[in-house]
Design an enzyme around this catalytic site. Structure first.
Site, PDB file in Angstrom:
ATOM      1  N   HIS A  66       0.835  -1.199   0.000  1.00 30.62           N
ATOM      2  CA  HIS A  66       0.000   0.000   0.000  1.00 30.62           C
ATOM      3  C   HIS A  66       0.876   1.257   0.000  1.00 30.62           C
ATOM      4  CE1 HIS A  66      -4.291   0.995   0.379  1.00 30.62           C
ATOM      5  NE2 HIS A  66      -3.930   2.099   1.014  1.00 30.62           N
ATOM      6  N   GLY A 117      -2.622  -1.233  -8.413  1.00 33.24           N
ATOM      7  CA  GLY A 117      -2.398  -2.654  -8.197  1.00 33.24           C
ATOM      8  C   GLY A 117      -3.095  -3.512  -9.231  1.00 33.24           C
ATOM      9  N   ARG A 118      -4.289  -3.095  -9.659  1.00 38.95           N
ATOM     10  CA  ARG A 118      -4.993  -3.836 -10.714  1.00 38.95           C
ATOM     11  C   ARG A 118      -4.354  -3.604 -12.073  1.00 38.95           C
ATOM     12  NH1 ARG A 118      -9.056  -2.458  -7.062  1.00 38.95           N
ATOM     13  NH2 ARG A 118      -9.582  -0.480  -8.062  1.00 38.95           N
ATOM     14  N   GLY A 164      -5.322   0.683  -5.084  1.00 37.34           N
ATOM     15  CA  GLY A 164      -6.147  -0.357  -5.678  1.00 37.34           C
ATOM     16  C   GLY A 164      -6.119  -0.321  -7.194  1.00 37.34           C
TER      17      GLY A 164
END
EC number: 2.7.7.108
Length: 386
Positions: free
Chosen positions: A216, A226-227, A223
């Site tokens: 993080h 990260g995707r 998020g």
């Protein structure tokens, strides 16, 4: 396999409250992954689905038309997971300087996601590794407007954060303190770039996603970034020629299981349970992407065939269909630029395509600055596949 805690806790302070932050162990997992017959079978199934997805980029008449809209669908879904309300239509209206029906910050954030992905793929094709430099560039692009502009674009966070709960000492998860982020990222960067040993790209994408979410590293955008790393790793490895694999729809649909699997890895070390979930997401998402591409291709052929009733105008109307496949929400000016036709011709054709064929519809209700939508195209992209 339950390995136990996949890291260790360190003392930290967040918001003036003492808490225990989690420092993850480096990848790959120890002991190594246990790829039993069930998991291997599901991995093989996912790889077959990826192969069919990759073939789409060579079998479609123009894969770039599919990629344009599919990337934007992913941007919308990924941003919705983070709480934005922008729709695919909102994004396309914004891109052609229309007026979306949601707060401008929402649609700007989605547009930034598209820019970050485009930049990432461009850098990969230029030969750049997935590194600190690339991740910082992509994060800057991701946070360059909307609410993210004040959330440290291109910089690791400098304070302790926590996830879930109203206090850090009661949080669901507390990621590493800021002074550990550089070392955590360095270790992950080595793993991504096969140092000291290579990892199967699909497994690498799965493990990297968990590790990035655990670290993080940013104040915001973790998020989404990260995707984004998932298709980038597969493109870099040559598994996919185009970044056509987007798991946000699956993750959103199975949101609770997704978060449970992430936390399960940290607490119990059960990477295999996460892998089962991840490869199922890949297989289902890739299969649906192939179906969507086939449906769009069929729509294009069917609607072009319907243009025959327009007689001599059919050829020019076909140019409009092609332009609407590039951007299915457009105004007359945009369509003139795409087709080379005059405004008078475009206006006349649009009237015929709406009134006589029902292929498009005008969505403003205005007499000036009218905007047209290729609704069947948008409906195919918006359908819930799961």
């Amino acid at each position: 396999m339950e390995r136990g805690l996949t890291g260790h806790y360190v003392d930290s302070i967040a918001g003036g409250v003492r808490c225990q932050a989690f420092l993850p162990d480096s990848l790959p997992p120890e002991p190594p992954l246990a790829l039993d017959s069930k998991l291997q079978r599901r991995i093989n199934h996912a790889m077959l689905a990826l192969g069919r997805l990759d073939a789409i980029s060579t079998l479609l008449p123009d894969a770039s038309l599919f990629l344009y809209s599919y990337v934007r669908k992913e941007a919308v879904m990924s941003s919705q997971i983070e709480g934005t309300q922008s729709s695919l239509s909102d994004l396309m209206l914004y891109e052609m300087e229309g007026m979306p029906g949601v707060p401008m910050d929402d649609v700007q954030e989605v547009s930034c996601y598209v820019n970050a992905l485009t930049l990432g793929v461009q850098r990969i094709r230029e030969g750049f590794p997935i590194s600190h430099r690339l991740v910082m560039e992509m994060h800057t692009a991701l946070m360059t407007s909307g609410r993210g502009i004040h959330r440290g674009p291109g910089e690791f966070r400098s304070n302790q954060v926590w996830l879930g709960g109203h206090r850090p000492d009661e949080a669901v998860f507390v990621p590493p303190p800021p002074q550990h982020l550089a070392d955590c990222w360095s270790a992950l960067e080595h793993f991504i770039n096969d140092i000291p040993e290579a990892t199967d790209p699909l497994i690498k994408a799965a493990l990297t996603h968990v590790q990035f979410e655990t670290i993080h590293p940013f104040m915001d955008g973790n998020g989404r970034l990260g995707r984004l790393l998932i298709p980038l790793i597969l493109v870099e490895a040559g598994i996919l020629n185009e970044p056509l694999l987007y798991l946000s729809v699956f993750f959103k649909k199975h949101r609770q299981v997704y978060y449970e699997r992430l936390q399960q890895v940290r607490v119990t070390g059960d990477w295999e349970a996460w892998l089962l979930f991840f490869v199922d997401a890949v297989a289902d998402t890739a299969t649906q992407a192939v179906t969507t591409a086939q449906q769009l291709n069929q729509l294009r052929e069917q609607d072009k065939a319907r243009l025959a009733v327009l007689g001599r105008q059919a050829g020019s109307a076909g140019l409009l269909i092609d332009a609407l496949f590039q951007q299915p929400i457009a105004n007359i000016s945009h369509l003139c630029q795409r087709t080379g036709l005059t405004p008078a011709t475009v206006g006349k054709l649009l009237t015929a395509m709406e009134a006589e064929l029902g292929i498009i519809n005008e969505i403003t209700g205005q007499k000036r600055n009218r905007i047209y939508a290729y609704r069947a195209y948008i409906d195919i992209l918006n359908q819930d596949p799961l």
